[in-house]
Write a protein that holds these residues in place. Structure first.
Motif, PDB file in Angstrom:
ATOM      1  N   GLY A 151      22.534  11.602  -5.750  1.00 24.04           N
ATOM      2  CA  GLY A 151      23.557  12.597  -5.387  1.00 24.04           C
ATOM      3  C   GLY A 151      23.790  13.633  -6.484  1.00 24.04           C
ATOM      4  N   GLY A 152      23.341  13.395  -7.694  1.00 24.95           N
ATOM      5  CA  GLY A 152      23.532  14.343  -8.813  1.00 24.95           C
ATOM      6  C   GLY A 152      23.843  13.645 -10.119  1.00 24.95           C
ATOM      7  N   THR A 164      22.931  13.686 -14.304  1.00 23.01           N
ATOM      8  CA  THR A 164      21.900  12.645 -14.398  1.00 23.01           C
ATOM      9  C   THR A 164      20.553  13.190 -13.920  1.00 23.01           C
ATOM     10  OG1 THR A 164      23.612  10.989 -14.031  1.00 23.01           O
ATOM     11  CG2 THR A 164      21.330  10.278 -13.697  1.00 23.01           C
ATOM     12  N   ILE A 165      20.569  13.956 -12.830  1.00 22.50           N
ATOM     13  CA  ILE A 165      19.290  14.492 -12.301  1.00 22.50           C
ATOM     14  C   ILE A 165      18.621  15.465 -13.264  1.00 22.50           C
ATOM     15  CG2 ILE A 165      19.564  14.179  -9.818  1.00 22.50           C
ATOM     16  CD1 ILE A 165      20.716  17.062  -9.727  1.00 22.50           C
ATOM     17  N   ASP A 166      19.390  16.043 -14.171  1.00 21.64           N
ATOM     18  CA  ASP A 166      18.773  16.972 -15.128  1.00 21.64           C
ATOM     19  C   ASP A 166      18.004  16.199 -16.201  1.00 21.64           C
ATOM     20  OD1 ASP A 166      20.044  18.870 -13.621  1.00 21.64           O
ATOM     21  OD2 ASP A 166      21.769  19.020 -14.959  1.00 21.64           O
ATOM     22  N   ASN A 167      18.142  14.906 -16.190  1.00 20.56           N
ATOM     23  CA  ASN A 167      17.446  14.044 -17.142  1.00 20.56           C
ATOM     24  C   ASN A 167      16.467  13.107 -16.438  1.00 20.56           C
ATOM     25  OD1 ASN A 167      18.994  14.521 -19.862  1.00 20.56           O
ATOM     26  ND2 ASN A 167      20.472  14.620 -18.195  1.00 20.56           N
ATOM     27  N   LEU A 168      16.213  13.413 -15.171  1.00 20.28           N
ATOM     28  CA  LEU A 168      15.273  12.617 -14.375  1.00 20.28           C
ATOM     29  C   LEU A 168      13.879  13.241 -14.487  1.00 20.28           C
ATOM     30  CD1 LEU A 168      15.020  10.281 -12.292  1.00 20.28           C
ATOM     31  CD2 LEU A 168      15.494  11.960 -10.500  1.00 20.28           C
ATOM     32  N   ARG A 196      16.710  15.415  -6.231  1.00 18.74           N
ATOM     33  CA  ARG A 196      17.680  15.707  -7.297  1.00 18.74           C
ATOM     34  C   ARG A 196      18.935  16.341  -6.682  1.00 18.74           C
ATOM     35  NH1 ARG A 196      14.350  18.903 -11.503  1.00 18.74           N
ATOM     36  NH2 ARG A 196      13.115  19.387  -9.633  1.00 18.74           N
ATOM     37  N   GLY A 197      19.697  15.507  -5.976  1.00 20.35           N
ATOM     38  CA  GLY A 197      20.939  15.929  -5.340  1.00 20.35           C
ATOM     39  C   GLY A 197      20.980  15.646  -3.846  1.00 20.35           C
ATOM     40  N   GLY A 198      19.798  15.509  -3.225  1.00 24.26           N
ATOM     41  CA  GLY A 198      19.745  15.351  -1.767  1.00 24.26           C
ATOM     42  C   GLY A 198      19.992  13.944  -1.255  1.00 24.26           C
ATOM     43  N   GLY A 199      20.381  13.017  -2.139  1.00 22.00           N
ATOM     44  CA  GLY A 199      20.740  11.662  -1.715  1.00 22.00           C
ATOM     45  C   GLY A 199      19.538  10.861  -1.238  1.00 22.00           C
ATOM     46  N   GLY A 200      19.821   9.837  -0.446  1.00 28.11           N
ATOM     47  CA  GLY A 200      18.779   8.903  -0.003  1.00 28.11           C
ATOM     48  C   GLY A 200      18.030   9.370   1.236  1.00 28.11           C
ATOM     49  N   ASN A 201      18.072  10.665   1.522  1.00 27.37           N
ATOM     50  CA  ASN A 201      17.482  11.207   2.754  1.00 27.37           C
ATOM     51  C   ASN A 201      15.968  11.138   2.840  1.00 27.37           C
ATOM     52  OD1 ASN A 201      19.300  12.718   4.791  1.00 27.37           O
ATOM     53  ND2 ASN A 201      20.252  13.119   2.801  1.00 27.37           N
ATOM     54  N   ALA A 376      18.417  20.332  -5.725  1.00 27.42           N
ATOM     55  CA  ALA A 376      19.202  20.333  -4.486  1.00 27.42           C
ATOM     56  C   ALA A 376      20.706  20.432  -4.755  1.00 27.42           C
ATOM     57  CB  ALA A 376      18.886  19.071  -3.691  1.00 27.42           C
ATOM     58  N   PHE A 377      21.156  19.969  -5.915  1.00 23.01           N
ATOM     59  CA  PHE A 377      22.588  20.037  -6.274  1.00 23.01           C
ATOM     60  C   PHE A 377      22.961  21.501  -6.449  1.00 23.01           C
ATOM     61  CE2 PHE A 377      26.238  20.053  -9.040  1.00 23.01           C
ATOM     62  CZ  PHE A 377      26.950  18.910  -8.744  1.00 23.01           C
ATOM     63  N   SER A 378      23.827  22.010  -5.582  1.00 23.06           N
ATOM     64  CA  SER A 378      24.014  23.463  -5.493  1.00 23.06           C
ATOM     65  C   SER A 378      25.118  24.035  -6.394  1.00 23.06           C
ATOM     66  CB  SER A 378      24.326  23.808  -4.034  1.00 23.06           C
ATOM     67  OG  SER A 378      24.861  25.083  -3.926  1.00 23.06           O
ATOM     68  N   PHE A 379      26.191  23.280  -6.589  1.00 16.90           N
ATOM     69  CA  PHE A 379      27.390  23.878  -7.202  1.00 16.90           C
ATOM     70  C   PHE A 379      27.287  23.982  -8.731  1.00 16.90           C
ATOM     71  CE2 PHE A 379      29.151  23.256  -3.017  1.00 16.90           C
ATOM     72  CZ  PHE A 379      30.035  24.319  -2.896  1.00 16.90           C
TER      73      PHE A 379
END
Ligand SMILES: Cc1cc2nc3c(=O)[nH]c(=O)nc-3n(C[C@H](O)[C@H](O)[C@H](O)COP(=O)(O)OP(=O)(O)OC[C@H]3O[C@@H](n4cnc5c(N)ncnc54)[C@H](O)[C@@H]3O)c2cc1C
Length: 467
Positions: A151-152, A164-168, A196-201, A376-379
């Motif tokens: 989720g981010g 967290t996703i910026d370190n993935l 990276r933000g789009g969840g488990g989709n 994917a994390f927009s904000f």
């Protein structure tokens, strides 16, 4: 979220076939351990899957994904089980429970850690701390790496090192068709953008590779002020945190002080303002950094000081054990206007139960160095992530605390940036998911159509596959 797939009566032979393909246990209602295994963190969630596949390796995950697809079962994937709306479980369908996948490998020279999909953040901290290393996670150690990362991931190091996703660096995944891929900036770059933000989709992430940083003992912990100072303190915190050096993090909250040590007795059960700090710069400069705070807004209780990273990460674990009732509402904010502050003051005076709370997490600093469409994390242009949570052990208080959270959120929403953090929302429907992704939604929907056209992975903040 469970509109598209219906469960079917499972034939004994089919179940036996899945059992024979798995190294981990497959649990059904009536089996020893089933009642324990169906529980998730939020005590409000009461779902009974037909099958719980306790996967222990990638092969188990592949077998379970194929089984769910072939038998048209509702499929839920569980990492740490912390989802507010209970997205790690389902009624009647199949749950892929990753909690048996706890493998980890720290590479101290590359400063990376490979983490299997069932780990919690406390377990990651345990593995990396002896090397004096950590990666940005959240504010509590019992949360799953899986859901939080996908989720981010907003936490104590966001201003300093990003989400967290910026370190993935990469993910290993099992896709809807049962195939296995590694996604990174180089391979399956579209998929790596989406997770990276789009969840488990997009599939089951069986392992994550994270960049580590030299974070060991930080300077942090809570400071508390009387609730009567809320307006002035919020203004001070807003101005401070928007301009502070990036190595200073501090989230703002309204809390009710627990009636137990180490809190001084005169504050027990009092509603108070809290800022929980985490400064990860040079320790010898910490006192100097905190001097303006202590001078300008002297706290009534001051617990900030040097603290090992894993201790800071787990400070609130005991206060929030599994099984409490939770109801979440979230929004992002670009600024905190005077009117918004007045509304925070109003609703903070009405905290409905001892565990209920409102947090404002700062997400400026390093989070802003990544663009709104880079992941994917927009904000990325928001400065604050707000979460309002009604929490209590007793379901009898649910109606009251849910109403408070909704009213509080509704009052503040007109001042928000228009969407909320997917990891801190309940099951609020397609429009709120779209609002959370803004302009990134269309690309997410296309990538979903490529990797999961029949929406097998729909028990999540769901993105509808669209070509
Ligand atoms: C007490 C508490 C504190 C929290 N603090 C923070 C915080 O500080 N910062 C923050 O950003 N968030 C925080 N959260 C929110 C948290 O990020 C979300 O609840 C997150 O979804 C939890 O992840 P999980 O793996 O534990 O949950 P689960 O319920 O297991 O899963 C949540 C969702 O992620 C999917 N998922 C999980 N793992 C995988 C995987 N390996 N592959 C594919 N899909 C997967 C699931 O299918 C589901 O849709 C907190 C939540 C709680 C309850």
């Amino acid at each position: 979220m469970e509109q598209q797939h219906t469960s079917i009566a499972l034939e004994e032979m089919a179940v036996q076939e899945l059992t024979s393909r798995m190294r981990g246990e497959l649990l059904r209602p009536g089996d020893a351990g089933y009642e324990q295994a169906l529980r998730v963190y939020n005590g409000m969630i009461d779902k009974r899957p037909a099958l719980i596949a306790h996967c222990v390796d990638v092969a188990d995950v592949i077998a379970a994904v194929n089984f769910a697809r072939e038998h048209e079962l509702t499929l839920a994937v569980r990492g740490g089980g912390h989802s507010g709306p209970g997205l790690g479980t389902c009624d009647d369908g199949l749950v892929i429970d990753l909690s048996g996948m706890k493998g980890m490998r720290v590479d101290p020279s590359a400063r990376t850690v490979r983490v299997e999909g069932g780990c919690t953040w406390g377990e990651v901290d345990h593995a990396t701390h002896p090397f004096g290393l950590a990666t940005p996670s959240g504010f509590i150690s019992t949360t799953g790496v899986g859901g939080l990362t996908l989720g981010g991931g907003i936490g104590y190091l966001s201003r300093t090192l990003g989400l967290t996703i910026d370190n993935l660096l990469s993910v290993d995944m099992v896709l809807a068709d049962g195939s296995f891929v590694t996604a990174s900036a180089e391979d399956h770059a579209d998929l790596f953008w989406a997770v990276r933000g789009g969840g488990g989709n997009f599939g089951v992430v069986t392992s994550f590779l994270f960049q580590l940083h030299p974070i060991s003992t930080v300077y942090g912990g809570p400071m508390l002020w009387p609730i009567e100072q809320a307006a002035d303190l919020l203004k001070f915190w807003r101005d401070f945190i928007l301009n502070a050096p990036e190595e200073i993090n501090g989230w703002f909250g309204f809390v009710t002080v627990p009636p137990a040590p180490p809190f001084p007795e005169q504050f027990h059960l009092k509603k108070m303002c809290v800022i929980v700090w985490c400064y990860s710069g040079a320790l010898e400069k910490a006192d100097e950094r905190f001097k303006p705070i202590r001078a300008n807004v002297p706290p009534a209780v001051d617990f900030a000081g040097p603290i090992p990273w894993p201790v800071l990460q787990s400070l609130f674990d005991a206060l929030y054990p599994p099984g409490l009732q939770w109801y979440w509402k979230a929004d992002f904010f670009t600024d905190l206007s005077e009117r918004a502050i007045d509304l925070h003051v109003k609703y903070s005076a009405q905290l409905p139960t001892m565990h209920s709370t409102m947090h404002l997490y700062p997400i400026n600093g390093a989070v802003h160095r990544v663009g709104p469409s880079d992941t994917a994390f927009s904000f990325r242009d928001a400065n604050f992530s707000e979460v309002i949570v009604g929490v209590d052990p007793d379901p009898a208080n649910n109606e009251r605390m849910i109403q408070w959270a909704r009213d509080y959120w509704m009052a503040l929403h007109p001042y928000s940036a228009g969407g909320g953090y997917v990891n801190m929302m309940m099951d609020e429907g397609a429009n709120n998911v779209k609002a959370a992704y803004r302009d990134n939604y269309a690309r997410l929907a296309q990538i979903k159509a490529t990797y999961d056209p029949s929406n097998l992975f729909h028990v999540n903040q769901n993105i509808t596959p669209t070509r």
